[in-house]
Design a protein around this motif. Structure first.
Motif, short mmCIF file in Angstrom:
data_model
loop_
_atom_site.label_atom_id
_atom_site.label_comp_id
_atom_site.label_asym_id
_atom_site.label_seq_id
_atom_site.Cartn_x
_atom_site.Cartn_y
_atom_site.Cartn_z
N TRP A 31 5.50 -6.80 -7.10
CA TRP A 31 4.92 -6.49 -5.79
C TRP A 31 5.31 -7.53 -4.75
N VAL A 35 7.33 -6.65 -1.42
CA VAL A 35 6.83 -6.96 -0.08
C VAL A 35 7.90 -7.71 0.71
N THR A 38 10.68 -5.37 1.63
CA THR A 38 10.26 -4.45 2.69
C THR A 38 10.19 -5.17 4.02
N ASP A 115 8.77 5.93 10.01
CA ASP A 115 8.38 5.40 11.33
C ASP A 115 8.75 6.36 12.46
N ALA A 144 3.89 -0.23 10.78
CA ALA A 144 2.89 -0.53 9.76
C ALA A 144 2.83 0.57 8.70
N VAL A 145 2.84 1.81 9.13
CA VAL A 145 2.81 2.93 8.17
C VAL A 145 4.09 2.93 7.34
N PHE A 147 5.94 0.39 6.58
CA PHE A 147 5.85 -0.72 5.63
C PHE A 147 5.04 -0.32 4.40
N LEU A 148 3.88 0.33 4.64
CA LEU A 148 3.01 0.73 3.54
C LEU A 148 3.65 1.77 2.63
N VAL A 149 4.44 2.66 3.20
CA VAL A 149 5.10 3.70 2.40
C VAL A 149 6.33 3.15 1.69
N THR A 150 7.07 2.25 2.34
CA THR A 150 8.33 1.77 1.79
C THR A 150 8.14 0.69 0.72
N THR A 151 7.07 -0.06 0.77
CA THR A 151 6.85 -1.12 -0.22
C THR A 151 6.84 -0.58 -1.66
#
Length: 172
Positions: A31, A35, A38, A115, A144-145, A147-151
Motif C-alpha cells: 500500500w 500510494v 499514485t 478525473d 482526489a477521486v 487518486f482514490l481509484v488509482t491507488t
C-alpha cells in the motif's frame, strides 16, 4: 567460463529475488508503494492536465479539444517524470521509454478516465473560467477521486511485479 557461469547464477538469483520482492509488495508494504506510485502519477497528470486546461480555457477552446490537450499533456508529463528518474539511475533513453510505458500506462489511463469523468459530471466545471473557484474546486475533487481509484490499481500492478515495481527495481 566458470566466472561467466557464476555471474549468470548470481544474476538468476537476483532475478528470483526481484520476483520475491514483488510478491511481498502485495502485503501491507504494498500500500505504501502504491500510494507513492499514485502520487508520482498524479503529479505528472496534474502538471499536464492543469497546463492543458489552462491553455484550452485561455484560448477559449471548447470542451473536447481542451480535454484532448489536457490528457495528452498528462501522459507526456507522467511519462517524463518516470523517464527522468530512470535515466538518472543509468538506464539508456530507449530502455527508459520502455520502462515508463510499462510502469505508467495503466495508472495514467485510469487516472485520466476518472478525473475527466468527474470534471464532466460536476455541473458547470467545464464552463468555469480560471478565475472561478468552481474550476479549481472541481479539479481538486477530480484529482482526489482519481487518486482514490488509482491507488488500488497501482497496488494490484505492484503486487504482480508490474507498474511502479518495474521502476522500483532501478532505484534499488
Amino acid at each position: 567460463m566458470q566466472h561467466e557461469a557464476g555471474t549468470r547464477h548470481q544474476h538468476d538469483h537476483h532475478s528470483g529475488h526481484a520476483g520475491h520482492e514483488a510478491h511481498h509488495a502485495a502485503g501491507p508494504a504494498g500500500w505504501g508503494m502504491a500510494v507513492r506510485a499514485t502520487l508520482h502519477c498524479l503529479t505528472g497528470c496534474a502538471i499536464g492536465e492543469v497546463l492543458g486546461l489552462v491553455i484550452g480555457t485561455a484560448l477559449g477552446w471548447r470542451d473536447l479539444p481542451t480535454m484532448v490537450l489536457a490528457i495528452a499533456l498528462a501522459f507526456f508529463f507522467g511519462y517524463a517524470l518516470t523517464l527522468v528518474a530512470v535515466t538518472r539511475a543509468g538506464v539508456g533513453f530507449k530502455a527508459a521509454v520502455g520502462v515508463a510505458l510499462a510502469a505508467d500506462t495503466l495508472s495514467i489511463t485510469v487516472m485520466e478516465i476518472v478525473d475527466n469523468g468527474v470534471l464532466l459530471f460536476v455541473p458547470g466545471a467545464m464552463d468555469a473560467h480560471l478565475s472561478d473557484g468552481l474550476f479549481w474546486g472541481a479539479l481538486a475533487l477530480a484529482f482526489a477521486v482519481a487518486f482514490l481509484v488509482t491507488t488500488p490499481v497501482n497496488r494490484w500492478l505492484i503486487g504482480r511485479g508490474r507498474g511502479h515495481a518495474v521502476v522500483h527495481a532501478y532505484h534499488s
